[in-house]
Design a protein around this motif. Structure first.
Motif, PDB file in Angstrom:
ATOM      1  N   VAL A 835       0.679  -0.678  -0.324  1.00 20.85           N
ATOM      2  CA  VAL A 835       0.236  -0.088  -0.025  1.00 20.85           C
ATOM      3  C   VAL A 835       0.933   1.275  -0.107  1.00 20.85           C
ATOM      4  N   ASP A 836       0.574   1.597  -0.777  1.00 18.08           N
ATOM      5  CA  ASP A 836       1.488   3.303  -1.243  1.00 18.08           C
ATOM      6  C   ASP A 836       0.517   4.162  -1.899  1.00 18.08           C
ATOM      7  N   GLY A 837       0.246   5.115  -0.743  1.00 21.69           N
ATOM      8  CA  GLY A 837      -0.012   6.481  -0.449  1.00 21.69           C
ATOM      9  C   GLY A 837      -1.466   6.899  -0.527  1.00 21.69           C
ATOM     10  N   VAL A 838      -2.616   5.779   0.083  1.00 22.31           N
ATOM     11  CA  VAL A 838      -3.309   4.855  -0.765  1.00 22.31           C
ATOM     12  C   VAL A 838      -4.409   5.403   1.355  1.00 22.31           C
ATOM     13  N   ALA A 839      -4.775   6.215   1.585  1.00 26.39           N
ATOM     14  CA  ALA A 839      -5.370   6.449   3.240  1.00 26.39           C
ATOM     15  C   ALA A 839      -6.875   5.873   3.590  1.00 26.39           C
ATOM     16  N   ASN A 840      -6.620   5.062   4.826  1.00 27.02           N
ATOM     17  CA  ASN A 840      -8.258   3.767   5.279  1.00 27.02           C
ATOM     18  C   ASN A 840      -8.529   2.858   4.537  1.00 27.02           C
ATOM     19  N   LEU A 841      -7.486   2.364   4.056  1.00 27.15           N
ATOM     20  CA  LEU A 841      -7.791   0.718   3.136  1.00 27.15           C
ATOM     21  C   LEU A 841      -8.087  -0.116   3.904  1.00 27.15           C
ATOM     22  N   SER A 842      -9.339  -0.518   3.473  1.00 18.36           N
ATOM     23  CA  SER A 842      -9.897  -2.026   4.290  1.00 18.36           C
ATOM     24  C   SER A 842      -9.954  -3.111   3.475  1.00 18.36           C
ATOM     25  N   SER A 844     -12.864  -6.480   3.283  1.00 19.62           N
ATOM     26  CA  SER A 844     -13.687  -6.946   4.091  1.00 19.62           C
ATOM     27  C   SER A 844     -13.891  -8.955   3.212  1.00 19.62           C
ATOM     28  N   GLY A 845     -13.742  -9.507   3.666  1.00 17.29           N
ATOM     29  CA  GLY A 845     -14.466 -10.733   2.498  1.00 17.29           C
ATOM     30  C   GLY A 845     -13.404 -10.077   1.498  1.00 17.29           C
ATOM     31  N   ASN A 846     -14.132 -10.275  -0.276  1.00 16.23           N
ATOM     32  CA  ASN A 846     -13.728 -10.169  -1.269  1.00 16.23           C
ATOM     33  C   ASN A 846     -13.187  -8.230  -1.598  1.00 16.23           C
ATOM     34  N   VAL A 847     -14.128  -7.936  -1.023  1.00 10.74           N
ATOM     35  CA  VAL A 847     -14.503  -6.052  -0.775  1.00 10.74           C
ATOM     36  C   VAL A 847     -13.979  -5.407  -0.294  1.00 10.74           C
ATOM     37  N   PHE A 848     -13.355  -4.355  -1.022  1.00 11.19           N
ATOM     38  CA  PHE A 848     -12.279  -3.349  -0.280  1.00 11.19           C
ATOM     39  C   PHE A 848     -12.329  -1.662  -0.435  1.00 11.19           C
ATOM     40  N   THR A 849     -12.168  -1.287   0.680  1.00 14.02           N
ATOM     41  CA  THR A 849     -13.141  -0.336   0.382  1.00 14.02           C
ATOM     42  C   THR A 849     -12.010   1.121   0.832  1.00 14.02           C
ATOM     43  N   PHE A 850     -11.515   2.343   0.530  1.00 16.83           N
ATOM     44  CA  PHE A 850     -10.421   3.551   1.527  1.00 16.83           C
ATOM     45  C   PHE A 850     -11.380   5.444   1.315  1.00 16.83           C
ATOM     46  N   SER A 851     -10.504   5.849   1.584  1.00 17.47           N
ATOM     47  CA  SER A 851     -11.501   7.297   1.956  1.00 17.47           C
ATOM     48  C   SER A 851     -10.913   7.750   0.773  1.00 17.47           C
ATOM     49  N   GLY A 852      -9.390   7.755  -0.296  1.00 14.36           N
ATOM     50  CA  GLY A 852      -8.838   8.303  -1.082  1.00 14.36           C
ATOM     51  C   GLY A 852      -7.192   8.373  -1.269  1.00 14.36           C
ATOM     52  N   ALA A 853      -6.438   9.039  -2.103  1.00 13.53           N
ATOM     53  CA  ALA A 853      -4.985   8.896  -2.170  1.00 13.53           C
ATOM     54  C   ALA A 853      -4.890   9.812  -1.161  1.00 13.53           C
ATOM     55  N   ILE A 854      -3.731   9.499  -0.219  1.00 11.85           N
ATOM     56  CA  ILE A 854      -2.606  10.848   0.108  1.00 11.85           C
ATOM     57  C   ILE A 854      -2.015  12.005  -0.744  1.00 11.85           C
ATOM     58  N   GLY A 855      -1.401  11.582  -1.334  1.00 11.62           N
ATOM     59  CA  GLY A 855      -0.918  12.270  -2.129  1.00 11.62           C
ATOM     60  C   GLY A 855      -1.418  12.398  -3.634  1.00 11.62           C
ATOM     61  N   ASP A 856      -0.897  13.266  -4.685  1.00 13.47           N
ATOM     62  CA  ASP A 856      -1.161  12.849  -5.966  1.00 13.47           C
ATOM     63  C   ASP A 856      -2.393  11.947  -6.571  1.00 13.47           C
ATOM     64  N   SER A 857      -1.565  11.323  -5.994  1.00  7.30           N
ATOM     65  CA  SER A 857      -1.702   9.268  -6.526  1.00  7.30           C
ATOM     66  C   SER A 857      -1.869   8.093  -5.644  1.00  7.30           C
ATOM     67  N   GLY A 858      -2.195   7.049  -5.199  1.00  4.96           N
ATOM     68  CA  GLY A 858      -1.527   5.739  -5.068  1.00  4.96           C
ATOM     69  C   GLY A 858      -1.826   4.572  -5.378  1.00  4.96           C
ATOM     70  N   THR A 859      -1.663   3.763  -4.471  1.00  2.00           N
ATOM     71  CA  THR A 859      -1.031   2.017  -5.493  1.00  2.00           C
ATOM     72  C   THR A 859      -1.127   1.170  -4.541  1.00  2.00           C
ATOM     73  N   PHE A 860      -1.904   0.602  -4.300  1.00  2.00           N
ATOM     74  CA  PHE A 860      -1.891  -0.735  -3.682  1.00  2.00           C
ATOM     75  C   PHE A 860      -2.172  -1.906  -4.569  1.00  2.00           C
ATOM     76  N   VAL A 861      -1.697  -3.328  -3.891  1.00  2.00           N
ATOM     77  CA  VAL A 861      -1.766  -4.706  -4.468  1.00  2.00           C
ATOM     78  C   VAL A 861      -3.240  -6.133  -3.817  1.00  2.00           C
ATOM     79  N   ALA A 862      -3.641  -5.851  -4.825  1.00  2.00           N
ATOM     80  CA  ALA A 862      -4.865  -7.437  -4.619  1.00  2.00           C
ATOM     81  C   ALA A 862      -4.220  -8.278  -4.646  1.00  2.00           C
ATOM     82  N   ARG A 863      -4.427  -9.380  -3.620  1.00  2.00           N
ATOM     83  CA  ARG A 863      -3.895 -10.407  -3.154  1.00  2.00           C
ATOM     84  C   ARG A 863      -5.105 -11.452  -3.589  1.00  2.00           C
TER      85      ARG A 863
END
Length: 1018
Positions: A835-842, A844-863
């Motif tokens: 997770v890089d630059g993504v706020a409040n990522l969580s 539940s099961g196979n559903v993810f939620t987040f509030s937004g990017a911290i800077g201009d952009s963000g990324t994460f990996v779904a596994r």
């Protein structure tokens, strides 16, 4: 023209009537401001395809219905099999069917592809039609770095080198050898602050004199007396170009190459270097001051034969304003070249040319339409391009916009010489004469006044000339690059602590901090990122993070980590720590194994647990004198106590994050068929001759190709694509060209065996090989599993301030594991990582939620985890700035004012603004002054009128400044404006806002014209 849907249905849209045209939609952001300064943000692009087909009128209804059914469905749109750019995966943009007569009709269709970021490698062929050489050419430059520049005769001593021990006053200038740039102190008492850091106490003035010629910007020049000579390391270099040269000649020397050209007003191009990989010496000589604005090193590629009549012009950023009385005000600013050109090229080279152009969409290059004319030799970006694809010859249309030209041509002396004399840094006590050149605030200026004088400093930006000075080369701007990840060594701080390359074990069993600890031997300034995994909670105490000092300061106590992570041994509660004290609210409870990350980005400290930020960023820059000082260098520190805790998967990066990994070569999933239409199956059978391919694990399939027993079509061109196969445990080399079909070691069909199966292809006409064999692609050895994330790219709409727009309520998506078209539901688990630059990522099961990017952009990996294997897909979040506020309502009004009602999102920060003009009516004399008051009310709940404030306007008057017998009437209108903020109630309500305009002085009546509105700010 045909369409192949994801369900493998093929729809025939008719016979091509006119040539297909290809182009791109470039999502890169290139913004040129009013002064001609261009800012570039590289982004993805999408292919575009336009075509006109003929179809039977009897088929119009069926085609019309089928296209309407594909209006929101991605599909493969194929206008031809011979070129990759004629096959676009995406959506049709629009279509129109012309019913010509009872028998024939015509369909005009345009398709826009899905966004992509990579282009395929080129095959190096000359794209001009047979027997010709390209006259429209492109020089693709490579960046000149410290390893590229071997030496220069221009010293890098513009100003003293920065020292952390010196105290600098406001206006003092220094240079940094690490960035090759000049910095000016922004305030007094400036000590210990790295100029390239984020302290805000230094201003980046531009490149040093030595490096000005390599900053890829027009307007900055490297200047020296007599000559500018540099030695460069070449890497398959075939071309050198110099732009904005002041001097007599330019000489380029390399192994087996020595050529000199006279310096003129335009670009000087050496496009015939023999693919140099060693050192190249470039020397510009002249009398007096010699200047080189830009030096480009790279390779020249052809784009076809320039057709007649390329056009040239300029874009002028000067400001010319004519007021109501006809007076003209002119502010001279920069200008830039522009041109449009057309070229002819071989159709088989269309893919190569399109890829070349698309690959430089966000990089300034040298575009040459006619080597003999400087007007159509431009250093800048292509604005747009399109290629009309013909049967054998295609037509390229290209328009190019140059970078701004910040300096006018230098004044010339007798005999055509420049008459420029370098005089160093500007000194107010020195008497300057015409032609003297000085450095001032990072730019170079030359004296133009006929009478020598002193004490007249060059003007401040953005001015380029006054009565004494004219700019020669403007200071450039740019952000220095950041370092990547660094290796580290763990050092045990106690005898009971054991370390390996990336793990720390505590063994004492004592519940008191001080028993076990370790730290890294390396410490980093300017930025650091530490990540690690921690064990399940079972009575152990752990603290880890980034710390100042030498690693043994303050021993192994709980406050020995400056910026730490803590996990409670009893309930698993996590916390962010600063010097052992809790910072912010507690983080999530983690009783099992988890991961943490602490990072410093040059200003802020951030804490993450399991990918989610657990505390507000801590502004270290605003809380310490200088986090870049050596004594504040950050190293990793681990403090343990309890039942043998263990940190694992430790990673430490310095001075910013490491660059992103390159993409893996895709594993092609293939299926086989006897007839290419039906009974597709995974395993090759002896009778199969057709193949289709999928690059997304079988979710979608490309068209069918005959891969065994291929041959050309009788009566047509006769060329065909030959597919060959080989088994190997590792990737084999590409087949040797002109070694037969199939070549040695390869077979026409898949051979027997258990090793991986590899496939290569090339184009033939009969037994003549037309293109090289491609790099082998593996088409077996995988079970067809793949992660699908829906969606995998989020666009977060924000205002120009960075605040979220009302339309953005957070991101949500799903992760699935697919095998072919089947979704795996049993035995699969999901997680998130990197997770890089993504706020409040969580998750539940196979559903993810987040509030937004911290800077201009963000990324994460779904596994996805299944049967002991892990499958991954990357998700990106990008803020989209539109630069405009959101006006939720507006109203015009006259005397008295006006009001309007609208629904406002809950809790938003809003502003109600209004303005009006009023003037005396009729022929009466007297004064009038108006007051504007602003109110709002909750219309939904019938709430009261809330007064926000009022403002008084100016006095409007109509008076006689003459005499009663000879009147001279003078009139002046009045104006009033008001703007007040308020917070919208929650939940969302319909708001009525009211703007009242009433006179406070009314010696004469007045007419009022005004308008107002409500603006949602965040």
């Amino acid at each position: 023209m045909k369409v192949v849907t994801d369900s493998n249905e093929t729809i025939d849209l008719g016979v091509t009537e006119t040539s297909a045209t290809i182009s791109i939609t470039d999502y890169s952001r290139r913004v040129t401001d009013d002064f001609g300064v261009t800012t570039v943000v590289p982004r993805k692009f999408a292919r575009r395809l336009s075509i006109r087909m003929r179809l039977e009128t009897s088929a119009v209804d069926a085609v019309h219905r089928r296209l309407a059914g594909l209006r929101a469905v991605p599909a493969n749109w194929i206008a031809g099999e011979s070129l990759a750019w004629l096959a676009v995966r995406g959506f049709f943009k629009d279509f129109e069917i012309d019913v010509a007569d009872a028998r024939s009709s015509f369909c005009t269709l345009s398709v826009e592809g899905l966004a992509e970021s990579e282009t395929v490698a080129d095959n190096g062929i000359e794209p001009a039609p047979a027997g010709s050489t390209s006259s429209l050419r492109l020089l693709q430059p490579v960046a000149v770095t410290g390893s590229t520049l071997v030496s220069s005769n221009v010293p890098e001593n513009d100003y003293p080198a920065w020292s952390s021990a010196n105290t600098y006053g406001k206006g003092a200038r220094v240079i940094l050898a690490s960035t090759h740039r000049v910095y000016e102190s922004a305030d007094a008492g400036n000590v210990g602050n790295d100029p390239s850091g984020a302290s805000g106490r230094w201003i980046d003035i531009g490149p040093t004199n030595r490096w000005a010629m390599f900053d890829e910007a027009l307007g900055t020049s490297t200047i020296a007396s007599g000559s500018v000579s540099v030695v460069l390391n070449g890497s398959a270099t075939t071309a050198i170009a110099l732009v904005d040269v002041t001097g007599a000649s330019v000489r380029v020397q390399a192994s087996g190459y020595d050529r000199t050209q006279a310096a003129g007003a335009g670009a000087i191009v050496f496009a015939d270097l023999p693919s140099v990989t060693g050192q190249i010496t470039v020397t510009t000589t002249g009398s007096g001051a010699v200047a080189v604005g830009t030096l480009l090193i790279g390779r020249v590629v052809g784009l076809g034969i320039t057709e007649a009549s390329p056009t040239a012009g300029i874009t002028d950023y000067s400001r010319k304003v004519v007021d109501d009385f006809g007076e003209v005000s002119v502010v001279q600013r920069a200008w830039a070249k522009r041109m449009s050109a057309r070229a002819l090229l071989r159709t088989e080279a269309v893919d190569q040319v399109a890829n070349w152009i698309a690959s430089v969409r966000a990089r300034p290059c040298l575009w040459i339409a006619d080597s003999a004319l400087d007007a159509v030799t431009i250093y800048g970006f292509f604005k747009d391009f399109s290629i009309e694809v013909g049967e054998r010859v295609s037509k390229l249309s290209l328009s190019v916009e140059g970078l701004s030209k910040a300096a006018p041509a230098a004044a010339t002396g007798p005999g055509g010489s420049t008459g420029l004399t370098p005089r160093g840094n500007y000194d107010s006590s020195v008497v300057y004469s015409e032609g003297d050149v000085v450095l001032y605030q990072g730019s170079s200026w030359y004296f133009i006044a006929e009478t020598p004088s002193s004490g007249h400093a060059p003007p401040a930006a953005p001015a380029t000339e006054d009565a004494y000075w004219r700019i020669l080369a403007r200071a450039g701007t740019g952000e220095p690059g950041k370092d990547g990840a660094s290796a580290f060594t763990l050092v045990p701080n106690t005898g009971t602590t054991y370390v390996t390359a990336n793990s720390v074990d505590g063994t004492s069993g004592s519940p008191v901090f001080g028993s076990d600890a370790a730290y890294t031997a390396e410490a980093f300034n300017g930025g650091a990122v530490l990540s690690f995994s921690f064990p399940p909670a079972h009575g152990d105490y752990i603290i880890a993070g980034l710390t100042q000092g030498n690693g043994i300061d303050r021993g192994n106590s709980s406050d020995s980590v400056t910026f730490g992570f803590y996990r409670n041994p009893d309930n698993g509660e996590t916390r962010a720590l600063i010097n052992g004290a809790q910072y912010g609210a507690s983080g999530p409870t983690v009783t099992g194994r988890g991961s943490a990350r602490i990072q410093f980005d040059g200003r802020y400290i951030r804490w993450y647990v399991n990918g989610a930020m657990i505390a507000q960023p801590y502004d270290w820059m605003g809380s310490t004198s200088d986090p870049y000082a050596p004594q504040h260098a950050l190293r990793a520190k681990f403090v343990l106590a309890g039942n043998t805790p263990r940190f694992e998967q430790i990673s430490l990066a310095a001075a910013g994050a490491a660059g992103a990994d390159g993409a893996d070569a895709p594993l092609l999933r293939v299926q086989w068929s006897i007839d290419g239409v039906s009974n597709w199956h995974d395993n090759y059978m002896g009778a199969d001759v057709f193949q289709r391919q999928s690059t997304d694990g079988g979710l979608t399939w490309g068209p069918a190709y005959r891969v065994i027993g291929e041959s050309g079509t009788v009566g047509q061109d006769g060329s065909f694509t030959s597919f060959v196969f080989r088994r190997s445990a590792t990737i084999p080399a590409a087949p040797a060209d002109n070694s037969g079909n199939p070549p040695a070691g390869w077979t026409d069909g898949p051979p027997a065996g258990t090793d991986f199966l590899w496939q290569s292809k090339a184009t033939f006409r009969g037994a003549t090989q037309l293109t090289s064999w491609t790099t082998p692609a593996r088409i077996s050895g995988d079970d067809g599993f793949g992660v699908k994330v829906t969606p995998d790219n989020f666009q977060q709409a924000v205002f120009s301030t960075g605040a979220n727009k009302p339309s953005w309520t957070g991101g949500q998506g799903t992760i699935t594991l697919n095998k072919g078209g089947q979704i795996i539901t049993s035995g699969v688990t999901y997680s998130l990582s990197a997770v890089d630059g993504v706020a409040n990522l969580s998750l539940s099961g196979n559903v993810f939620t987040f509030s937004g990017a911290i800077g201009d952009s963000g990324t994460f990996v779904a596994r996805a985890h299944y049967n002991g294997q892990t499958y991954e897909a990357r998700v990106t979040v990008q803020k989209v700035y539109d630069g405009e506020p959101a006006f939720k309502g507006s109203v015009g009004f006259g005397s008295g004012g006006g009001s309007a009602s609208l629904v406002v999102p809950a809790g938003r920060q809003c502003v109600i603004s209004g303005s009006a003009q009023y003037s005396i009516t009729g022929s009466g004399l007297g004064n009038n002054q108006q007051r504007m008051s602003v109110y709002w009310s909750n219309k939904t709940d019938g709430g009261p009128l809330n007064f926000l404030g009022s403002a008084d306007g100016t006095v409007a008057y109509r008076r006689n400044v003459g005499t009663p017998s000879d009147p001279v009437i003078e009139a002046q209108a009045g104006t009033v404006s008001a703007s007040f903020p308020f917070t919208a109630p929650s939940p969302s309500k319909e708001i009525t806002y009211t703007i009242v305009v009433e006179p406070i002085v009314a010696q004469a009546p007045a007419s009022v014209i005004g308008s107002g509105g409500l603006e949602v700010r965040s």
